[in-house]
Write a protein that holds these residues in place. Structure first.
Motif, PDB file in Angstrom:
ATOM      1  N   PRO A  39      43.683  32.227  -8.048  1.00 14.74           N
ATOM      2  CA  PRO A  39      44.516  32.892  -9.050  1.00 14.74           C
ATOM      3  C   PRO A  39      44.080  32.517 -10.475  1.00 14.74           C
ATOM      4  O   PRO A  39      43.626  31.385 -10.708  1.00 14.74           O
ATOM      5  N   ASN A  43      45.659  31.743 -13.249  1.00 20.19           N
ATOM      6  CA  ASN A  43      46.262  30.632 -14.001  1.00 20.19           C
ATOM      7  C   ASN A  43      45.831  29.245 -13.535  1.00 20.19           C
ATOM      8  O   ASN A  43      46.214  28.245 -14.132  1.00 20.19           O
ATOM      9  N   VAL A  44      45.043  29.178 -12.455  1.00 19.62           N
ATOM     10  CA  VAL A  44      44.530  27.870 -12.023  1.00 19.62           C
ATOM     11  C   VAL A  44      43.002  27.871 -11.949  1.00 19.62           C
ATOM     12  O   VAL A  44      42.395  26.966 -11.386  1.00 19.62           O
ATOM     13  N   LYS A  81      47.731  20.011 -12.906  1.00 21.54           N
ATOM     14  CA  LYS A  81      46.332  20.421 -12.721  1.00 21.54           C
ATOM     15  C   LYS A  81      45.449  19.211 -12.418  1.00 21.54           C
ATOM     16  O   LYS A  81      44.588  19.255 -11.549  1.00 21.54           O
ATOM     17  N   LEU A 112      43.973  25.813  -3.860  1.00 21.76           N
ATOM     18  CA  LEU A 112      44.537  26.619  -4.948  1.00 21.76           C
ATOM     19  C   LEU A 112      45.025  27.973  -4.467  1.00 21.76           C
ATOM     20  O   LEU A 112      45.840  28.613  -5.118  1.00 21.76           O
ATOM     21  N   ALA A 113      44.514  28.422  -3.327  1.00 28.67           N
ATOM     22  CA  ALA A 113      44.900  29.746  -2.857  1.00 28.67           C
ATOM     23  C   ALA A 113      45.130  29.748  -1.348  1.00 28.67           C
ATOM     24  O   ALA A 113      44.463  30.448  -0.605  1.00 28.67           O
ATOM     25  N   THR A 141      52.671  26.441  -4.255  1.00 28.57           N
ATOM     26  CA  THR A 141      51.277  26.260  -4.680  1.00 28.57           C
ATOM     27  C   THR A 141      51.251  25.987  -6.183  1.00 28.57           C
ATOM     28  O   THR A 141      52.211  26.302  -6.901  1.00 28.57           O
ATOM     29  N   SER A 189      49.625  27.448  -8.508  1.00 28.05           N
ATOM     30  CA  SER A 189      49.733  28.693  -9.260  1.00 28.05           C
ATOM     31  C   SER A 189      51.196  29.150  -9.361  1.00 28.05           C
ATOM     32  O   SER A 189      51.675  29.538 -10.429  1.00 28.05           O
ATOM     33  N   GLN A 190      51.933  29.073  -8.250  1.00 22.47           N
ATOM     34  CA  GLN A 190      53.359  29.451  -8.257  1.00 22.47           C
ATOM     35  C   GLN A 190      54.162  28.551  -9.193  1.00 22.47           C
ATOM     36  O   GLN A 190      55.022  29.019  -9.932  1.00 22.47           O
ATOM     37  N   LYS A 225      53.470  29.292 -12.898  1.00 21.11           N
ATOM     38  CA  LYS A 225      54.125  30.558 -13.282  1.00 21.11           C
ATOM     39  C   LYS A 225      55.612  30.300 -13.592  1.00 21.11           C
ATOM     40  O   LYS A 225      56.124  30.756 -14.617  1.00 21.11           O
TER      41      LYS A 225
END
Ligand SMILES: [Zn+2]
Length: 405
Positions: free
Chosen positions: A34, A36-37, A368, A378-379, A393, A395-396, A399
Motif C-alpha cells: 500500500p 502509505n507504507v 514504521k 505490509l500487505a 496492518t 497501513s490500516q 490510515k
C-alpha cells in the motif's frame, strides 16, 4: 468404541488448517505494498524481507510437518501408554509420565529451533543469542514447561477427584486463578531470563511521568529490560496489577527511537491501560477456560478416550494432551476469530490515545520503525488478518491515525 481414528482425523484436520494458513502466508509476500507504507523498506531491504519471509514460512511448514508426524506416531502407536507403563502405578506418576514424554518429544524439535535461531534469524541479523544463551534458555524452558504442565495436571486430577461433575465450573475458576497468578508472577519469572534497570533520569522520564500523571494513571516503576541480549526487535508492555503496575521498555526501543517516538509508543500502551484491555483479555481467556473445563469434563467421563490409546484407566496427563493438541486445537481458530477481532479494535483505541496526547505523527514514525525492525508483513491477505492478526496492518493503522489527527 475406538476413538483412535476420529482423533487422528481431527488431529490431521488441525494440521491441514495450519498448513493452508502457512501457504496463504507465503503467497501474501507477492501482494502489492500500500502507498502509505511504501517508505518502510527500501528496495534492498524489501528484497531481504521477502527472502526472510519465504524462508521462515518454508521452514515453518517443514518443522510443523515433522512435529505433526512425531505427535501422530506417539498417539496412534500407543507410545504414551507404553511409556507410562515404565512408571509406578500411582495416579500422579502416571500423569507425570505422560507430561514427561510430551516434554521429551518437544526436545526432538530442538534442531529446528536451533536452525531457526542460529541460522535463519542470524543471517537476517535478528539473532543476538549466543549458543550458551540458547541452550540455557532451552533447559530453563523445558524445566519450567514440565513444572507448569505437571502443575496443571495435578490441578485437573485434584479437581476431578474432589469435585466430580462440578469440575467444569471449578476448572474454569481454578485456571483463571492460575492465569492470574502467572501474570502476577510474570515480572518475577521474567527476571529469570532478563535483567531490569530503572529508567535514567532526563527528558524522556519526565515526559513519561507527565503523561501518566495527566491521565491519573499510577504505576510503581518504569524499567528498561535488556532485550538486546536476544533480539534486535523492540517492544514495551505494562505488567502487574493496580498500584503494583510496572512499565517495561525494551532497551532496543530506548536505543532506536527518539524520546517523542517512545512517548508515542508509551501513550499507546497507556491507552490499553486506561481502557482496561488487560482485564478484558483476562475475561475472554476465562471464557476459554470454561470451554476447556467442558472439554476436560467430557474427556474424563469418556473411558474410550483412554482405552483407545492403550491406557487401562483415566490418565490425567493424557487427558491434557488430547484436550490441548486435538480438541481445543480444533475449536481454537473460532476463538481466535473473536479474540483477534476484539484485539484489533483495542489497538485502534490505543492508537487514538496517542493521537489524543498529540503524538499521532510520532506514532506513525515509531510504528514504521517497529514494522521495519520486526520485518512486518505490509500487505498480508485480508483472510490472514481476519483469522490470526491481533493487530491491524500497519497501513490500516496509519490510515486511522491520520483520520483522527
Ligand atoms: Zn497495542
Amino acid at each position: 468404541m475406538n476413538l483412535k481414528v476420529p482423533a487422528a482425523i481431527l488431529f490431521s484436520a488441525v494440521y491441514l488448517y495450519n498448513l493452508i494458513l502457512s501457504v496463504v502466508r507465503m503467497r501474501s509476500a507477492k501482494n502489492p505494498v500500500p502507498a502509505n507504507v511504501a517508505d518502510v523498506y527500501d528496495a534492498e531491504t524489501y528484497r531481504k524481507w521477502r527472502a526472510y519471509h519465504a524462508e521462515k514460512s518454508r521452514f515453518g511448514i517443514l518443522s510443523a510437518t515433522v512435529s505433526f508426524f512425531i505427535e501422530l506416531f506417539l498417539l496412534v502407536c500407543n507410545i504414551y501408554a507404553s511409556f507410562a507403563n515404565l512408571f509406578p502405578k500411582t495416579v500422579f506418576m502416571q500423569m507425570f509420565a505422560v507430561m514427561l514424554l510430551s516434554g521429551l518429544a518437544s526436545l526432538l524439535m530442538l534442531p529446528f529451533s536451533w536452525y531457526d535461531t542460529m541460522s535463519i534469524e542470524e543471517r537476517y541479523g535478528f539473532n543476538k543469542s549466543t549458543s550458551k544463551t540458547f541452550w540455557a534458555d532451552q533447559i530453563k524452558e523445558f524445566l519450567i514447561g514440565l513444572a507448569l504442565m505437571t502443575g496443571i495436571g495435578s490441578l485437573l486430577m485434584w479437581a476431578h477427584q474432589a469435585l466430580g461433575d462440578w469440575l467444569i465450573l471449578a476448572f474454569a475458576i481454578l485456571m483463571t486463578l492460575f492465569a492470574l497468578v502467572i501474570s502476577f508472577l510474570y515480572p518475577v519469572l521474567s527476571r529469570i531470563f532478563n535483567k531490569f534497570q530503572p529508567l535514567e533520569d532526563g527528558e524522556l522520564k519526565e515526559k513519561l511521568y507527565y503523561l501518566l500523571e495527566k491521565n491519573g494513571y499510577r504505576v510503581r516503576d518504569i524499567k528498561v529490560m535488556d532485550a538486546s541480549r536476544r533480539t534486535t526487535k523492540s517492544n514495551a508492555y505494562f505488567s502487574g496489577f493496580g498500584r503494583m503496575k510496572t512499565i517495561v521498555l525494551f532497551d532496543t526501543l530506548v536505543q532506536s527511537m527518539t524520546p517523542d517516538e517512545i512517548c508515542a509508543v508509551f501513550a499507546h500502551e497507556l491507552g490499553h491501560g486506561l481502557h482496561k484491555d488487560t482485564l478484558k483479555n483476562q475475561i475472554l481467556s476465562s471464557v476459554q477456560m470454561a470451554v476447556l473445563g467442558v472439554l476436560a469434563w467430557l474427556t474424563l467421563r469418556t473411558a474410550a478416550c483412554f482405552t483407545s490409546f492403550g491406557f487401562d484407566s483415566v490418565n490425567y496427563g493424557f487427558a491434557i494432551v488430547l484436550i490441548m493438541s486435538i480438541e481445543f486445537a480444533f475449536i481454537s481458530p473460532l476463538f481466535g476469530l473473536l479474540v483477534n477481532y476484539c484485539s484489533r479494535k483495542a489497538e485502534y483505541r490505543a492508537d487514538a490515545q496517542a493521537v489524543k496526547e498529540g503524538y499521532g505523527e510520532q506514532l506513525i514514525s515509531a510504528l514504521k520503525k517497529l514494522a521495519k525492525q520486526n520485518y512486518a508483513d505490509l500487505a498480508p491477505s485480508p483472510l490472514l488478518v481476519m483469522l490470526e492478526y491481533s493487530h491491524p496492518t500497519l497501513s490500516q493503522r496509519i490510515k486511522e491515525i491520520e483520520n483522527k489527527s
